[in-house]
Design a protein around this motif. Structure first.
Motif, PDB file in Angstrom:
ATOM      1  N   THR A 292      38.266  13.658 -77.193  1.00 19.78           N
ATOM      2  CA  THR A 292      36.978  13.025 -76.899  1.00 19.78           C
ATOM      3  C   THR A 292      36.280  12.762 -78.220  1.00 19.78           C
ATOM      4  OG1 THR A 292      34.959  13.207 -75.576  1.00 19.78           O
ATOM      5  CG2 THR A 292      35.715  15.232 -76.624  1.00 19.78           C
TER       6      THR A 292
ATOM      7  N   TRP B 158      31.401   9.171 -77.422  1.00 17.19           N
ATOM      8  CA  TRP B 158      31.651   9.097 -75.966  1.00 17.19           C
ATOM      9  C   TRP B 158      30.696  10.031 -75.225  1.00 17.19           C
ATOM     10  CZ3 TRP B 158      32.494  11.595 -71.458  1.00 17.19           C
ATOM     11  CH2 TRP B 158      33.000  10.845 -70.379  1.00 17.19           C
TER      12      TRP B 158
ATOM     13  N   ARG C 259      27.862   8.493 -72.767  1.00 22.25           N
ATOM     14  CA  ARG C 259      28.159   8.635 -71.330  1.00 22.25           C
ATOM     15  C   ARG C 259      27.329   9.718 -70.658  1.00 22.25           C
ATOM     16  NH1 ARG C 259      29.235   4.256 -70.076  1.00 22.25           N
ATOM     17  NH2 ARG C 259      30.165   4.860 -68.086  1.00 22.25           N
TER      18      ARG C 259
ATOM     19  N   CYS D 168      23.207  23.787 -58.856  1.00 22.80           N
ATOM     20  CA  CYS D 168      22.234  23.094 -59.712  1.00 22.80           C
ATOM     21  C   CYS D 168      20.921  22.789 -59.000  1.00 22.80           C
ATOM     22  CB  CYS D 168      22.840  21.814 -60.276  1.00 22.80           C
ATOM     23  SG  CYS D 168      24.261  22.130 -61.328  1.00 22.80           S
TER      24      CYS D 168
ATOM     25  N   ARG E 153      38.507  18.095 -70.802  1.00 27.54           N
ATOM     26  CA  ARG E 153      37.538  17.252 -71.526  1.00 27.54           C
ATOM     27  C   ARG E 153      36.501  16.628 -70.591  1.00 27.54           C
ATOM     28  NH1 ARG E 153      39.981  11.307 -73.030  1.00 27.54           N
ATOM     29  NH2 ARG E 153      40.538  10.726 -70.905  1.00 27.54           N
TER      30      ARG E 153
ATOM     31  N   PHE F 219      28.513  21.015 -69.611  1.00 23.51           N
ATOM     32  CA  PHE F 219      27.770  22.214 -69.209  1.00 23.51           C
ATOM     33  C   PHE F 219      27.369  23.099 -70.390  1.00 23.51           C
ATOM     34  CE2 PHE F 219      30.051  20.811 -65.457  1.00 23.51           C
ATOM     35  CZ  PHE F 219      29.046  20.851 -64.505  1.00 23.51           C
TER      36      PHE F 219
ATOM     37  N   MET G 266      35.849  18.924 -60.910  1.00 20.47           N
ATOM     38  CA  MET G 266      34.739  17.980 -60.672  1.00 20.47           C
ATOM     39  C   MET G 266      35.253  16.557 -60.533  1.00 20.47           C
ATOM     40  SD  MET G 266      31.423  17.322 -63.095  1.00 20.47           S
ATOM     41  CE  MET G 266      32.211  16.316 -64.355  1.00 20.47           C
TER      42      MET G 266
ATOM     43  N   VAL H   7      30.380  12.393 -57.809  1.00 20.49           N
ATOM     44  CA  VAL H   7      29.196  13.257 -57.952  1.00 20.49           C
ATOM     45  C   VAL H   7      28.023  12.443 -58.502  1.00 20.49           C
ATOM     46  CG1 VAL H   7      28.246  15.235 -59.224  1.00 20.49           C
ATOM     47  CG2 VAL H   7      30.531  15.386 -58.227  1.00 20.49           C
TER      48      VAL H   7
ATOM     49  N   HIS I 192      16.915  17.253 -62.306  1.00 21.73           N
ATOM     50  CA  HIS I 192      18.000  18.110 -62.807  1.00 21.73           C
ATOM     51  C   HIS I 192      18.704  17.401 -63.959  1.00 21.73           C
ATOM     52  CE1 HIS I 192      21.479  20.504 -63.243  1.00 21.73           C
ATOM     53  NE2 HIS I 192      22.285  19.673 -62.644  1.00 21.73           N
TER      54      HIS I 192
ATOM     55  N   ALA J  75      21.569  16.625 -65.503  1.00 27.24           N
ATOM     56  CA  ALA J  75      23.027  16.596 -65.354  1.00 27.24           C
ATOM     57  C   ALA J  75      23.645  15.551 -66.269  1.00 27.24           C
ATOM     58  CB  ALA J  75      23.403  16.300 -63.906  1.00 27.24           C
TER      59      ALA J  75
ATOM     60  N   ASN K 200      23.932  20.386 -69.230  1.00 23.59           N
ATOM     61  CA  ASN K 200      23.630  20.757 -67.837  1.00 23.59           C
ATOM     62  C   ASN K 200      23.672  22.281 -67.722  1.00 23.59           C
ATOM     63  OD1 ASN K 200      23.684  21.356 -65.105  1.00 23.59           O
ATOM     64  ND2 ASN K 200      25.090  19.697 -64.563  1.00 23.59           N
TER      65      ASN K 200
ATOM     66  N   PHE L  92      19.866  18.197 -57.826  1.00 24.90           N
ATOM     67  CA  PHE L  92      21.079  17.902 -57.066  1.00 24.90           C
ATOM     68  C   PHE L  92      22.186  18.784 -57.615  1.00 24.90           C
ATOM     69  CE2 PHE L  92      25.169  15.918 -56.591  1.00 24.90           C
ATOM     70  CZ  PHE L  92      25.147  15.502 -55.274  1.00 24.90           C
ATOM     71  N   GLY L  93      23.038  19.299 -56.728  1.00 24.62           N
ATOM     72  CA  GLY L  93      24.118  20.132 -57.245  1.00 24.62           C
ATOM     73  C   GLY L  93      25.268  20.304 -56.289  1.00 24.62           C
TER      74      GLY L  93
HETATM   75  N1  COA Z   1      35.937  11.810 -73.555  1.00 25.91           N
HETATM   76  C1  COA Z   1      36.530  10.619 -73.526  1.00 25.91           C
HETATM   77  N2  COA Z   1      36.927  10.016 -72.404  1.00 25.91           N
HETATM   78  C2  COA Z   1      36.676  10.655 -71.246  1.00 25.91           C
HETATM   79  C3  COA Z   1      36.053  11.909 -71.194  1.00 25.91           C
HETATM   80  C4  COA Z   1      35.684  12.493 -72.420  1.00 25.91           C
HETATM   81  N3  COA Z   1      35.062  13.694 -72.490  1.00 25.91           N
HETATM   82  N4  COA Z   1      35.936  12.297 -69.921  1.00 25.91           N
HETATM   83  C5  COA Z   1      36.463  11.312 -69.177  1.00 25.91           C
HETATM   84  N5  COA Z   1      36.936  10.326 -69.987  1.00 25.91           N
HETATM   85  C6  COA Z   1      37.592   9.089 -69.627  1.00 25.91           C
HETATM   86  C7  COA Z   1      38.182   9.116 -68.257  1.00 25.91           C
HETATM   87  O1  COA Z   1      39.456   9.725 -68.279  1.00 25.91           O
HETATM   88  C8  COA Z   1      38.247   7.646 -67.930  1.00 25.91           C
HETATM   89  O2  COA Z   1      39.382   7.111 -68.517  1.00 25.91           O
HETATM   90  P1  COA Z   1      40.248   5.993 -67.754  1.00 25.91           P
HETATM   91  O3  COA Z   1      39.287   4.857 -67.538  1.00 25.91           O
HETATM   92  O4  COA Z   1      41.342   5.719 -68.709  1.00 25.91           O
HETATM   93  O5  COA Z   1      40.671   6.655 -66.474  1.00 25.91           O
HETATM   94  C9  COA Z   1      37.035   7.061 -68.637  1.00 25.91           C
HETATM   95  O6  COA Z   1      36.630   8.057 -69.593  1.00 25.91           O
HETATM   96  C10 COA Z   1      35.866   6.782 -67.731  1.00 25.91           C
HETATM   97  O7  COA Z   1      35.743   7.914 -66.883  1.00 25.91           O
HETATM   98  P2  COA Z   1      34.661   7.954 -65.792  1.00 25.91           P
HETATM   99  O8  COA Z   1      34.791   9.256 -65.063  1.00 25.91           O
HETATM  100  O9  COA Z   1      34.652   6.669 -65.006  1.00 25.91           O
HETATM  101  O10 COA Z   1      33.365   7.970 -66.704  1.00 25.91           O
HETATM  102  P3  COA Z   1      31.896   8.037 -66.255  1.00 25.91           P
HETATM  103  O11 COA Z   1      31.156   6.953 -66.887  1.00 25.91           O
HETATM  104  O12 COA Z   1      31.749   8.227 -64.768  1.00 25.91           O
HETATM  105  O13 COA Z   1      31.422   9.392 -66.944  1.00 25.91           O
HETATM  106  C11 COA Z   1      30.972  11.637 -66.328  1.00 25.91           C
HETATM  107  C12 COA Z   1      32.036  10.607 -66.620  1.00 25.91           C
HETATM  108  C13 COA Z   1      31.636  12.946 -65.950  1.00 25.91           C
HETATM  109  C14 COA Z   1      30.127  11.838 -67.577  1.00 25.91           C
HETATM  110  C15 COA Z   1      30.079  11.121 -65.171  1.00 25.91           C
HETATM  111  O14 COA Z   1      30.896  10.720 -64.104  1.00 25.91           O
HETATM  112  C16 COA Z   1      29.123  12.128 -64.680  1.00 25.91           C
HETATM  113  O15 COA Z   1      28.216  12.540 -65.376  1.00 25.91           O
HETATM  114  N6  COA Z   1      29.253  12.545 -63.407  1.00 25.91           N
HETATM  115  C17 COA Z   1      28.385  13.513 -62.827  1.00 25.91           C
HETATM  116  C18 COA Z   1      28.775  14.875 -63.303  1.00 25.91           C
HETATM  117  C19 COA Z   1      27.704  15.880 -62.988  1.00 25.91           C
HETATM  118  O16 COA Z   1      26.549  15.588 -63.110  1.00 25.91           O
HETATM  119  N7  COA Z   1      28.103  17.077 -62.585  1.00 25.91           N
HETATM  120  C20 COA Z   1      27.209  18.113 -62.282  1.00 25.91           C
HETATM  121  C21 COA Z   1      26.365  17.760 -61.125  1.00 25.91           C
HETATM  122  S1  COA Z   1      25.181  18.985 -60.837  1.00 25.91           S
END
Ligand code: COA
Length: 331
Positions: free
Chosen positions: A31, A35, A39, A112, A151, A157, A214, A219, A251, A253, A281, A311-312
């Motif tokens: 990562t 990123w 993100r 959460c 990753r 978290f 996750m 989510v 929250h 997140a 988070n 939300f959690g």
């Molecule tokens: N570094 C680089 N690339 C990563 C990565 C990281 N740490 N984690 C995921 N990727 C990749 C994925 O594998 C995916 O690759 P692909 O397109 O080749 O399959 C790409 O990045 C996009 O992944 P995606 O899951 O669509 O990204 P996203 O924009 O949805 O962001 C999160 C990922 C996890 C940050 C986002 O979905 C999120 O925040 N979700 C909610 C999580 C949360 O809040 N949890 C607790 C709730 S209380």
């Protein structure tokens, strides 16, 4: 005579000293700092050191919250999904270490959303005349549930604790919490869970069993939709318009979840209170930590109309509102 309301009178927070910056994660996993920042909005998070537990963090936050107001508490409600032991609850150990005698003490686990659930629980104790003063703590060491090789979860978290003291008061005074809106949807439990280690699936020798799994994108979608829906409900119950809200403390997140929720609500981006860049988070600690940071840096001022929404995992979600009280100078 109307039932007493739960009024905010003390606030405090506590973080472990160890900082984990994005570049340290990027040095180990596939990562990058860029990123993670773009993100999620996270730059760094705090991680509990070996031997540093949820109770330790909760005691730190609880002590500060109690010190910021006069008196103790008859009840301690600890929102956590990472208690020190699977059994018993951690709240009695927190109460004992805080010198609260034989105060009632129990844990609430809504992950959460735990802090908002715990606030509602405390408000019910006060409204029912069961308690005069309640210490509500949100504390988690969520990094203990994270697979160090994953990753998708490692960057998100962090660990921490935040606490409030509530006293019995009037619904129309500054600091009174409520109304509340709380919900769950257990059919989606597997979107965010630790599958083994409870009664359904026992711990095996596979260490992967005890880590958080996750489905991030799903989510993300549920979080935005439910926090927006619940916020609308609670605002309607309070008789507030979206435009009345000065500060939205959601929250922490993902900064994009907070921004998207605010946008769905038609709220200006500058109403969003965020400290996720520094703490990640922190699960049940997230909202009280954000409140404490925001009142320290002046983002929250007396008289502000504040919307809280969480939300959690569970899935669970919930919201409440308050007018920010004058809590005096933070120590
Ligand atoms: N570094 C680089 N690339 C990563 C990565 C990281 N740490 N984690 C995921 N990727 C990749 C994925 O594998 C995916 O690759 P692909 O397109 O080749 O399959 C790409 O990045 C996009 O992944 P995606 O899951 O669509 O990204 P996203 O924009 O949805 O962001 C999160 C990922 C996890 C940050 C986002 O979905 C999120 O925040 N979700 C909610 C999580 C949360 O809040 N949890 C607790 C709730 S209380």
């Amino acid at each position: 005579m109307p039932a007493p309301a739960a009024v905010l009178t003390g606030l405090g927070s506590w973080l472990p000293t160890k900082v984990l910056a994005n570049h340290e994660i990027a040095a180990r996993l596939d990562t990058s700092d860029e990123w993670i920042r773009t993100r999620t909005g996270i730059r760094e998070r705090r991680v509990a050191g070996p031997g540093e537990s949820t109770v330790d963090l909760a005691v730190g936050a609880g002590r500060k919250a109690l010190a910021s107001t006069d008196g103790g508490a008859d009840v301690v409600v600890l929102a956590t999904a990472t208690p020190d032991q699977p059994c018993p609850a951690s709240a009695p150990q927190v109460a004992a270490r805080l010198g609260l005698g034989t105060a009632a003490a129990f844990d609430v686990n809504a992950v959460c959303s735990g802090f908002v659930y715990a606030l509602a629980t405390a408000a019910g104790f006060i409204a029912g005349g069961i308690a005069e003063r309640v210490l509500v703590i949100g504390a988690d060491t969520f990094t203990t549930l994270i697979d160090p090789e994953d990753r998708t979860t490692v960057p998100i978290f962090g660990d921490g604790a935040g606490a409030v003291v509530l006293r019995a008061g009037d619904a129309d005074e500054p600091g009174a919490f409520g109304p509340f809106d709380l919900h769950s949807e257990g059919e989606h439990a597997d979107l965010l869970w630790v599958e083994a280690g409870g009664s359904r699936r026992r711990l095996s020798d596979d260490p992967g069993d005890r880590f958080l799994a996750m489905q991030g994108t799903a989510v993300f979608r549920h979080a935005c939709a439910r926090m927006a829906e619940s916020s609308r409900t609670v605002l309607e119950r309070a008789g507030w318009m979206v435009g009345d809200v000065d500060r939205f403390v959601g929250h922490q997140a993902n900064i994009r979840i907070l921004q998207a929720t605010a946008k769905q609500l038609g709220m200006p981006a500058d109403a969003v209170v965020a400290n996720i860049d520094r703490v990640g988070n922190t699960s049940a600690a997230s909202i009280p930590l954000a409140l404490d940071d925001a009142r320290r840096d002046g983002t929250l001022a007396p008289g502000n109309r504040v919307l809280l929404s969480a939300f959690g995992a569970g899935l669970t979600w919930g919201s409440t509102v308050l007018r920010w009280p004058d809590l005096g100078q933070p120590s």
